[in-house]
Motif scaffolding. Sequence first.
Motif, PDB file in Angstrom:
ATOM      1  N   LEU A  68       0.818  -1.224   0.000  1.00  0.00           N
ATOM      2  CA  LEU A  68       0.000   0.000   0.000  1.00  0.00           C
ATOM      3  C   LEU A  68       0.846   1.267   0.000  1.00  0.00           C
ATOM      4  N   ILE A  69       2.127   1.130   0.319  1.00  0.00           N
ATOM      5  CA  ILE A  69       3.006   2.296   0.386  1.00  0.00           C
ATOM      6  C   ILE A  69       3.909   2.302  -0.836  1.00  0.00           C
ATOM      7  N   PRO A  70       3.866   3.367  -1.649  1.00  0.00           N
ATOM      8  CA  PRO A  70       4.734   3.417  -2.842  1.00  0.00           C
ATOM      9  C   PRO A  70       6.199   3.571  -2.445  1.00  0.00           C
ATOM     10  N   THR A  71       7.085   3.031  -3.255  1.00  0.00           N
ATOM     11  CA  THR A  71       8.522   3.101  -2.952  1.00  0.00           C
ATOM     12  C   THR A  71       9.078   4.515  -3.079  1.00  0.00           C
ATOM     13  N   THR A  72       8.316   5.410  -3.717  1.00  0.00           N
ATOM     14  CA  THR A  72       8.788   6.793  -3.821  1.00  0.00           C
ATOM     15  C   THR A  72       8.875   7.457  -2.450  1.00  0.00           C
ATOM     16  N   VAL A  73       8.130   6.925  -1.475  1.00  0.00           N
ATOM     17  CA  VAL A  73       8.162   7.481  -0.115  1.00  0.00           C
ATOM     18  C   VAL A  73       9.563   7.359   0.493  1.00  0.00           C
ATOM     19  N   ILE A  74      10.314   6.342   0.062  1.00  0.00           N
ATOM     20  CA  ILE A  74      11.668   6.156   0.588  1.00  0.00           C
ATOM     21  C   ILE A  74      12.525   7.379   0.298  1.00  0.00           C
ATOM     22  N   GLY A  75      12.434   7.898  -0.921  1.00  0.00           N
ATOM     23  CA  GLY A  75      13.185   9.098  -1.283  1.00  0.00           C
ATOM     24  C   GLY A  75      12.745  10.313  -0.483  1.00  0.00           C
ATOM     25  N   SER A 170      14.639   5.496 -10.489  1.00  0.00           N
ATOM     26  CA  SER A 170      13.586   6.405 -10.947  1.00  0.00           C
ATOM     27  C   SER A 170      12.593   6.707  -9.824  1.00  0.00           C
ATOM     28  N   ASP A 171      12.239   5.694  -9.023  1.00  0.00           N
ATOM     29  CA  ASP A 171      11.317   5.905  -7.909  1.00  0.00           C
ATOM     30  C   ASP A 171      11.962   6.780  -6.832  1.00  0.00           C
ATOM     31  N   TYR A 172      13.236   6.566  -6.569  1.00  0.00           N
ATOM     32  CA  TYR A 172      13.936   7.357  -5.551  1.00  0.00           C
ATOM     33  C   TYR A 172      14.009   8.833  -5.971  1.00  0.00           C
ATOM     34  N   ILE A 173      14.370   9.071  -7.224  1.00  0.00           N
ATOM     35  CA  ILE A 173      14.463  10.450  -7.722  1.00  0.00           C
ATOM     36  C   ILE A 173      13.090  11.117  -7.712  1.00  0.00           C
ATOM     37  N   GLU A 178       9.091  15.044  -5.059  1.00  0.00           N
ATOM     38  CA  GLU A 178       7.700  15.232  -4.642  1.00  0.00           C
ATOM     39  C   GLU A 178       7.619  15.860  -3.250  1.00  0.00           C
ATOM     40  N   GLY A 179       6.713  16.831  -3.122  1.00  0.00           N
ATOM     41  CA  GLY A 179       6.397  17.412  -1.824  1.00  0.00           C
ATOM     42  C   GLY A 179       7.550  18.111  -1.138  1.00  0.00           C
ATOM     43  N   PHE A 180       8.462  18.667  -1.899  1.00  0.00           N
ATOM     44  CA  PHE A 180       9.615  19.330  -1.285  1.00  0.00           C
ATOM     45  C   PHE A 180       9.208  20.672  -0.681  1.00  0.00           C
TER      46      PHE A 180
END
Length: 244
Positions: A68-75, A170-173, A178-180
Amino acid sequence: MVFHHFGSYILLLRKVFKKPEKWKIYLKEIFHEMNEIGIGSLSLVLIISTFIGAVMTLQIAFQLVSDLIPTTVIGQINRDSNILELGPTISGLVLMGKVGSAISSQIGSMRVTEQIDALEIMGINAPGFLILPKIIAGVIMVPVLVIIAIFCAITGGLIGGSLSGAVAPSDYIQGIQEGFNGFTVTVAIVKAIIYGFIITSVPAYKGFYVRGGALEVGQAGTKAVVIGCIAILVCDYIITALML
């Protein structure tokens, strides 16, 4: 004893910030200290911050094991935690150990070998000449080192996540972008300026008033690092509570 030392510290700062006799001499010392504090500590900050960023990415990925949590949250988490806390505070503690001990030992050695007494006999404002360039250099260079540390930590997170397969580049970048919130950088710079002042002024105080010989100089350096680290952590809490 705490109030006695705090009062002595404030009185020393009053002498430090008196008008310099010759700005030309002070400017030369300021650039020398900027080189010692900034360039001399750059490699250490680069290595530590890069590995901290890489480790943080792996730990965040380990905790966020959910579809349920996207990997982009890690970045996002790695970016904000490094900007707000790990970048300024870890760099401050590391620099306190390296720069603070060097300043305390340098000024303490001058005190026990009576070089400071010689300066005062010649009518030179010893606190201003010895300590003011270090404080100015610290307040300028520590924020620069913190910005570099934040950049290296975020880059290290990208490298660590890519090599381990914890998160796609790509997900990390995407997560970094996002949301900076730019205000987080302001908080980091404020912390870095305060830390720069503490890293230079507290060890200088301990070294300036050391009494005895080589043993006491070493003990003063140890006490300066301990007190400085505690002061950094206290200021970290206060600044965070006030600005966030």
